[in-house]
Design a protein around this motif. Structure first.
Motif, PDB file in Angstrom:
ATOM      1  N   VAL A  12       0.811  -1.225   0.000  1.00  0.00           N
ATOM      2  CA  VAL A  12       0.000   0.000   0.000  1.00  0.00           C
ATOM      3  C   VAL A  12       0.846   1.278   0.000  1.00  0.00           C
ATOM      4  CG1 VAL A  12      -1.651   1.351   1.364  1.00  0.00           C
ATOM      5  CG2 VAL A  12      -2.123  -1.039   0.844  1.00  0.00           C
ATOM      6  N   PRO A  13       1.863   1.427   0.870  1.00  0.00           N
ATOM      7  CA  PRO A  13       2.654   2.668   0.834  1.00  0.00           C
ATOM      8  C   PRO A  13       3.383   2.875  -0.509  1.00  0.00           C
ATOM      9  CG  PRO A  13       3.045   1.511   2.893  1.00  0.00           C
ATOM     10  CD  PRO A  13       2.263   0.584   2.011  1.00  0.00           C
ATOM     11  N   ALA A  14       3.906   1.802  -1.075  1.00  0.00           N
ATOM     12  CA  ALA A  14       4.594   1.914  -2.362  1.00  0.00           C
ATOM     13  C   ALA A  14       3.602   2.255  -3.476  1.00  0.00           C
ATOM     14  CB  ALA A  14       5.339   0.623  -2.686  1.00  0.00           C
ATOM     15  N   LEU A  15       2.411   1.678  -3.419  1.00  0.00           N
ATOM     16  CA  LEU A  15       1.377   2.013  -4.400  1.00  0.00           C
ATOM     17  C   LEU A  15       0.972   3.476  -4.272  1.00  0.00           C
ATOM     18  CD1 LEU A  15      -0.794  -1.214  -4.195  1.00  0.00           C
ATOM     19  CD2 LEU A  15       0.344  -0.357  -6.252  1.00  0.00           C
ATOM     20  N   SER A  16       0.925   3.979  -3.054  1.00  0.00           N
ATOM     21  CA  SER A  16       0.586   5.395  -2.834  1.00  0.00           C
ATOM     22  C   SER A  16       1.655   6.299  -3.446  1.00  0.00           C
ATOM     23  CB  SER A  16       0.443   5.689  -1.346  1.00  0.00           C
ATOM     24  OG  SER A  16      -0.649   4.998  -0.824  1.00  0.00           O
ATOM     25  N   LYS A  17       2.916   5.926  -3.257  1.00  0.00           N
ATOM     26  CA  LYS A  17       4.008   6.698  -3.872  1.00  0.00           C
ATOM     27  C   LYS A  17       3.875   6.702  -5.386  1.00  0.00           C
ATOM     28  CE  LYS A  17       8.074   5.994  -1.009  1.00  0.00           C
ATOM     29  NZ  LYS A  17       9.442   5.462  -1.043  1.00  0.00           N
ATOM     30  N   LEU A  18       3.615   5.520  -5.935  1.00  0.00           N
ATOM     31  CA  LEU A  18       3.488   5.399  -7.386  1.00  0.00           C
ATOM     32  C   LEU A  18       2.293   6.207  -7.882  1.00  0.00           C
ATOM     33  CD1 LEU A  18       4.644   4.044  -9.905  1.00  0.00           C
ATOM     34  CD2 LEU A  18       3.178   2.072  -9.411  1.00  0.00           C
ATOM     35  N   ALA A  19       1.208   6.179  -7.141  1.00  0.00           N
ATOM     36  CA  ALA A  19       0.004   6.920  -7.541  1.00  0.00           C
ATOM     37  C   ALA A  19       0.239   8.424  -7.510  1.00  0.00           C
ATOM     38  CB  ALA A  19      -1.163   6.553  -6.638  1.00  0.00           C
ATOM     39  N   ALA A  20       1.162   8.887  -6.683  1.00  0.00           N
ATOM     40  CA  ALA A  20       1.451  10.316  -6.582  1.00  0.00           C
ATOM     41  C   ALA A  20       2.428  10.780  -7.661  1.00  0.00           C
ATOM     42  CB  ALA A  20       2.021  10.635  -5.206  1.00  0.00           C
ATOM     43  N   SER A  21       2.943   9.844  -8.448  1.00  0.00           N
ATOM     44  CA  SER A  21       3.904  10.184  -9.498  1.00  0.00           C
ATOM     45  C   SER A  21       3.190  10.675 -10.751  1.00  0.00           C
ATOM     46  CB  SER A  21       4.739   8.951  -9.860  1.00  0.00           C
ATOM     47  OG  SER A  21       5.441   8.491  -8.743  1.00  0.00           O
ATOM     48  N   ASP A  22       3.947  11.384 -11.576  1.00  0.00           N
ATOM     49  CA  ASP A  22       3.417  11.834 -12.856  1.00  0.00           C
ATOM     50  C   ASP A  22       3.537  10.700 -13.863  1.00  0.00           C
ATOM     51  OD1 ASP A  22       2.814  14.403 -11.998  1.00  0.00           O
ATOM     52  OD2 ASP A  22       4.831  15.130 -12.424  1.00  0.00           O
ATOM     53  N   LEU A  23       2.403  10.096 -14.166  1.00  0.00           N
ATOM     54  CA  LEU A  23       2.353   9.006 -15.137  1.00  0.00           C
ATOM     55  C   LEU A  23       1.557   9.451 -16.349  1.00  0.00           C
ATOM     56  CD1 LEU A  23       1.433   6.083 -12.702  1.00  0.00           C
ATOM     57  CD2 LEU A  23       3.672   6.528 -13.695  1.00  0.00           C
ATOM     58  N   SER A  24       1.739   8.744 -17.441  1.00  0.00           N
ATOM     59  CA  SER A  24       0.912   9.033 -18.608  1.00  0.00           C
ATOM     60  C   SER A  24      -0.546   8.767 -18.227  1.00  0.00           C
ATOM     61  CB  SER A  24       1.320   8.155 -19.794  1.00  0.00           C
ATOM     62  OG  SER A  24       0.964   6.806 -19.548  1.00  0.00           O
ATOM     63  N   LEU A  25      -1.451   9.379 -18.927  1.00  0.00           N
ATOM     64  CA  LEU A  25      -2.875   9.250 -18.609  1.00  0.00           C
ATOM     65  C   LEU A  25      -3.318   7.790 -18.634  1.00  0.00           C
ATOM     66  CD1 LEU A  25      -5.553  10.571 -17.961  1.00  0.00           C
ATOM     67  CD2 LEU A  25      -5.913  10.911 -20.404  1.00  0.00           C
ATOM     68  N   ARG A  26      -2.884   7.051 -19.628  1.00  0.00           N
ATOM     69  CA  ARG A  26      -3.262   5.645 -19.750  1.00  0.00           C
ATOM     70  C   ARG A  26      -2.782   4.840 -18.541  1.00  0.00           C
ATOM     71  NH1 ARG A  26      -0.942   1.077 -21.379  1.00  0.00           N
ATOM     72  NH2 ARG A  26       0.976   2.058 -22.071  1.00  0.00           N
ATOM     73  N   LEU A  27      -1.536   5.029 -18.155  1.00  0.00           N
ATOM     74  CA  LEU A  27      -0.989   4.309 -17.009  1.00  0.00           C
ATOM     75  C   LEU A  27      -1.640   4.746 -15.704  1.00  0.00           C
ATOM     76  CD1 LEU A  27       2.818   4.161 -17.861  1.00  0.00           C
ATOM     77  CD2 LEU A  27       1.174   2.272 -17.867  1.00  0.00           C
ATOM     78  N   ALA A  28      -1.882   6.042 -15.567  1.00  0.00           N
ATOM     79  CA  ALA A  28      -2.526   6.549 -14.351  1.00  0.00           C
ATOM     80  C   ALA A  28      -3.925   5.954 -14.200  1.00  0.00           C
ATOM     81  CB  ALA A  28      -2.588   8.076 -14.390  1.00  0.00           C
ATOM     82  N   TYR A  29      -4.645   5.841 -15.296  1.00  0.00           N
ATOM     83  CA  TYR A  29      -5.994   5.269 -15.262  1.00  0.00           C
ATOM     84  C   TYR A  29      -5.944   3.794 -14.861  1.00  0.00           C
ATOM     85  CZ  TYR A  29     -10.563   3.628 -16.709  1.00  0.00           C
ATOM     86  OH  TYR A  29     -11.807   3.049 -16.729  1.00  0.00           O
ATOM     87  N   ARG A  30      -5.053   3.040 -15.473  1.00  0.00           N
ATOM     88  CA  ARG A  30      -4.931   1.613 -15.152  1.00  0.00           C
ATOM     89  C   ARG A  30      -4.496   1.422 -13.699  1.00  0.00           C
ATOM     90  NH1 ARG A  30      -1.388  -1.639 -18.650  1.00  0.00           N
ATOM     91  NH2 ARG A  30      -2.333  -3.324 -17.481  1.00  0.00           N
ATOM     92  N   LEU A  31      -3.584   2.268 -13.228  1.00  0.00           N
ATOM     93  CA  LEU A  31      -3.126   2.180 -11.847  1.00  0.00           C
ATOM     94  C   LEU A  31      -4.274   2.479 -10.885  1.00  0.00           C
ATOM     95  CD1 LEU A  31      -0.812   1.726  -9.865  1.00  0.00           C
ATOM     96  CD2 LEU A  31      -0.284   4.163 -10.064  1.00  0.00           C
ATOM     97  N   LYS A  32      -5.080   3.479 -11.211  1.00  0.00           N
ATOM     98  CA  LYS A  32      -6.226   3.814 -10.359  1.00  0.00           C
ATOM     99  C   LYS A  32      -7.183   2.634 -10.257  1.00  0.00           C
ATOM    100  CE  LYS A  32     -10.099   6.997  -9.816  1.00  0.00           C
ATOM    101  NZ  LYS A  32     -10.862   5.995  -9.114  1.00  0.00           N
ATOM    102  N   GLN A  33      -7.434   1.948 -11.353  1.00  0.00           N
ATOM    103  CA  GLN A  33      -8.304   0.776 -11.330  1.00  0.00           C
ATOM    104  C   GLN A  33      -7.721  -0.325 -10.432  1.00  0.00           C
ATOM    105  OE1 GLN A  33      -8.567   0.139 -15.630  1.00  0.00           O
ATOM    106  NE2 GLN A  33     -10.776   0.448 -15.471  1.00  0.00           N
ATOM    107  N   SER A  34      -6.434  -0.557 -10.559  1.00  0.00           N
ATOM    108  CA  SER A  34      -5.783  -1.584  -9.736  1.00  0.00           C
ATOM    109  C   SER A  34      -5.831  -1.211  -8.258  1.00  0.00           C
ATOM    110  CB  SER A  34      -4.325  -1.779 -10.172  1.00  0.00           C
ATOM    111  OG  SER A  34      -4.265  -2.353 -11.445  1.00  0.00           O
ATOM    112  N   ILE A  35      -5.543   0.034  -7.969  1.00  0.00           N
ATOM    113  CA  ILE A  35      -5.552   0.483  -6.574  1.00  0.00           C
ATOM    114  C   ILE A  35      -6.952   0.363  -5.987  1.00  0.00           C
ATOM    115  CG2 ILE A  35      -5.324   2.524  -5.103  1.00  0.00           C
ATOM    116  CD1 ILE A  35      -2.836   3.266  -6.759  1.00  0.00           C
TER     117      ILE A  35
END
Length: 121
Positions: A12-35
């Motif tokens: 969870v903490p590592a996922l939170s760090k990753l979620a706070a990073s600047d990702l491409s829109l496609r990756l950010a969307y997929r990450l949000k779904q996984s989270i």
């Protein structure tokens, strides 16, 4: 994908760090779904942990719990069994290029390994 609740909780903490990073829109969307899927499992863990604490411990005024010498081993045993429980969150491992603007430590990479593969293009 089958993973233990322990694996999810530790990530969870590592996922939170990753979620706070600047990702491409496609990756950010997929990450949000996984989270979101993993959060459901983390919420289940929190509910069950609270039940274990309430069953074996006494809640203090500050919200923490204290356990007697007799009940603490039982609480620890049930908590370990809960953490070792395997679940199947509705996610697929996602690939994230190492060229993305992400700052993580080596420990984060290990914790994210079941959910994220970092790939070189």
């Amino acid at each position: 994908m089958k993973v233990s609740l322990r694996t999810i909780i530790l990530a969870v903490p590592a996922l939170s760090k990753l979620a706070a990073s600047d990702l491409s829109l496609r990756l950010a969307y997929r990450l949000k779904q996984s989270i979101s899927a993993l959060q459901k499992e983390a919420d289940f863990f929190s509910e069950q942990r609270q039940k274990i604490f309430s069953k074996y411990g006494a809640q203090q005024e500050d919200g923490s719990f204290s356990f007697s010498e007799e009940t603490e081993p039982q609480a620890v045993s049930e908590l370990d069994a809960l953490l070792d429980m395997e679940v199947e969150p509705d996610i697929q491992t996602m690939d994230i290029p190492v060229t993305e603007n992400v700052t993580l430590c080596v420990n984060d990479l290990d914790l994210l390994e079941p959910f994220i593969h970092f790939v070189e293009n």
